[in-house]
Write an enzyme that holds these catalytic residues in place. Structure first.
Site, PDB file in Angstrom:
ATOM      1  CG  LEU A 126      -1.649   0.941   1.566  1.00  0.00           C
ATOM      2  CD1 LEU A 126      -2.811   1.501   0.563  1.00  0.00           C
ATOM      3  CD2 LEU A 126      -2.226   1.038   2.756  1.00  0.00           C
ATOM      4  N   PRO A 129       6.585   5.611  -1.982  1.00  0.00           N
ATOM      5  CG  PRO A 129       8.679   5.132  -3.327  1.00  0.00           C
ATOM      6  CD  PRO A 129       7.230   4.870  -3.114  1.00  0.00           C
ATOM      7  N   GLY A 132       2.622   7.368   2.959  1.00  0.00           N
ATOM      8  CA  GLY A 132       1.928   6.140   3.575  1.00  0.00           C
ATOM      9  C   GLY A 132       0.538   6.551   4.323  1.00  0.00           C
ATOM     10  CB  SER A 133      -0.446   8.933   6.787  1.00  0.00           C
ATOM     11  OG  SER A 133       0.639   8.738   7.695  1.00  0.00           O
ATOM     12  NE  ARG A 274      23.596  -4.311  37.938  1.00  0.00           N
ATOM     13  CZ  ARG A 274      25.015  -4.364  37.737  1.00  0.00           C
ATOM     14  NH1 ARG A 274      25.401  -5.473  37.254  1.00  0.00           N
ATOM     15  NH2 ARG A 274      25.692  -3.169  37.514  1.00  0.00           N
ATOM     16  CD  GLU A 369      -0.875  -3.595   9.852  1.00  0.00           C
ATOM     17  OE1 GLU A 369      -2.122  -3.778  10.271  1.00  0.00           O
ATOM     18  OE2 GLU A 369      -0.104  -4.475   9.722  1.00  0.00           O
TER      19      GLU A 369
END
Ligand SMILES: Cc1cc2nc3c(=O)[nH]c(=O)nc-3n(C[C@H](O)[C@H](O)[C@H](O)COP(=O)(O)OP(=O)(O)OC[C@H]3O[C@@H](n4cnc5c(N)ncnc54)[C@H](O)[C@@H]3O)c2cc1C
Length: 386
Positions: A126, A129, A132-133, A274, A369
């Site tokens: 999907l 370059p 994406g959003s 520890r 996503e």
């Protein structure tokens, strides 16, 4: 009636995946991560266990379970390692599910059996370059050639999980296939088998995290596939991936909860061993409070994804709950990873311990996503804010 107890079947699955992750993944995955190597043998074992086919019907080679079963498995895997978990997450929710939900009978019979056994991996392309959003900004184009037999695809996709392994079988690609009556882009989803001429996989990225998972940029240069490779209806690609991403957010929420829980697990052990200033560091209230906050975050994030999954399984709208679960659990993962590395002191910065890996793996959970900003946009929209 409210009841968040797991029934016997879910609990048996959770325990099986828990035991597998602890005994087969935990001892070896750190070295794969450092070598940035894809763990084929672990993937094959997860395939044999049926993890890649959990929510798919048995008639297509799946386990006949549901999406919540997948989420439980992802949580237990990510409790130990996120590269392995995201390989399953992307293989199922982005690879197999689009075909299972929207494919023709023939497409399902061709692809799902090998995707469900993990013999083949599926991917979903999907992101591009250029963005994406804003998925509507898709530039990849697919046109039907002169005699109407083939799609011709041109464009590129970025950051695609599972797209370049030796066992990658198919990538579902979103592409502009025309113009809608209102002048907007008509976006469709098309299945592109690995190895199709004109489909090139770039060398793997050098990443900050998820280093034992597979991520590539893809190029399509006059790449031709049969017109029958259209997934679902032409022009429904946008609606399809919105559905796939809603589900995927619940899966990523489960994966985030797993990472956040893994931070608690590691810290509980470390603070009992520890010593500083003559005491186990777990005796200091500042450390106890940090771990208490970590546990509180995991607990609430888990309830958020359980509730989103419950609505999804009942067939009710779950967009808001999925966005809330993803936002809350990725925050929990980031916060817990930061606190866990702090509790480990200098060792938190060493690859010898898993918490440093958790720290590097947590960041992408606020991005992949749908970024946290996108989740807030979805929640606000569901509240009626335009
Ligand atoms: C390891 C990895 C694996 C991935 N796997 C896949 C995969 O398998 N398939 C796939 O398709 N994609 C995949 N992605 C892509 C991922 O989904 C995108 O990176 C993500 O959706 C964000 O898109 P972007 O990187 O283009 O950022 P952009 O969209 O450019 O966003 C940049 C910043 O601007 C913010 N922003 C954008 N719009 C707005 C707005 N309207 N209001 C406020 N803030 C805004 C964002 O929240 C972000 O902080 C993967 C990414 C990574 C890193």
């Amino acid at each position: 009636m409210i009841d968040f107890r797991l029934d016997d079947e879910y609990e048996a699955l959770r325990k099986t995946v828990h035991d597998f992750a602890q005994s087969e993944v935990k001892p070896v995955i750190g070295d794969f991560y450092i070598r940035e190597e894809f763990p084929y043998e672990i993937v094959a074992k997860m395939g044999e266990m049926g993890l890649f086919g959990l929510p798919v019907a048995e008639e297509y080679g799946g386990m006949g379970g549901d999406y919540f079963a997948l989420c439980l498995a992802l949580e237990e895997l990510a409790r130990v390692d996120s590269s392995v978990a995201v390989t399953v997450e992307a293989g199922v929710s982005l690879g197999a599910m689009p075909i299972y939900r929207f494919g023709t009978e023939e497409q399902k019979r061709r692809w799902l059996p090998s995707l469900c056994t993990g013999e083949a991996l599926g991917a979903f392309g999907l992101t591009e370059p250029g963005g994406g959003s804003d998925a509507g900004a898709t530039k990849t184009r697919a046109t039907v050639d002169g005699d109407g037999a083939e799609w011709v695809i041109n464009g590129s996709k970025s950051f695609i999980t599972n797209s370049g392994t030796d066992i990658t079988g198919v990538v579902t690609v979103t592409a502009v296939t025309g113009t809608k009556p209102d002048g907007g882009k008509e976006i469709s989803a098309i299945l592109v088998p690995a190895g199709t001429p004109g489909f090139t996989v770039a060398p793997k990225y050098s990443k900050v995290g998820w280093n034992a998972s597979d991520t590539h940029e893809l190029a399509f240069d006059d790449c031709r596939v049969p017109v029958e490779n259209l997934l679902g209806e032409r022009g429904r690609g946008y609606a399809q991936f919105l559905r796939i991403l809603d589900e995927g957010r619940v899966a990523i929420a489960a994966l985030s909860v797993g990472l956040a829980q893994g931070c608690v697990d590691e810290c509980l052990q470390y603070v009992g061993e520890r010593e500083a200033f003559g005491n186990k560091i777990g005796a200091y209230q500042a450390i106890q409070f940090k771990i208490a906050d970590m546990e509180a975050r995991v607990h609430s994030a888990r309830l958020a994804y359980y509730q989103a999954a419950a609505k999804m399984l009942r067939g009710e709208p779950f967009k808001k709950e999925a966005a809330i679960a993803k936002l809350a659990s990725s925050n929990a993962a980031m916060d817990n990873a930061r606190d866990a590395t702090q509790i480990f002191g200098g060792y938190g910065f060493m690859n010898e311990f898993p918490v440093g890996r958790f720290y590097r793996d947590a960041k992408i959970l606020e991005v992949g996503e749908g970024t946290s900003e996108v989740q807030r946009m979805l929640i606000a929209r569901e509240l009626g804010l335009k």
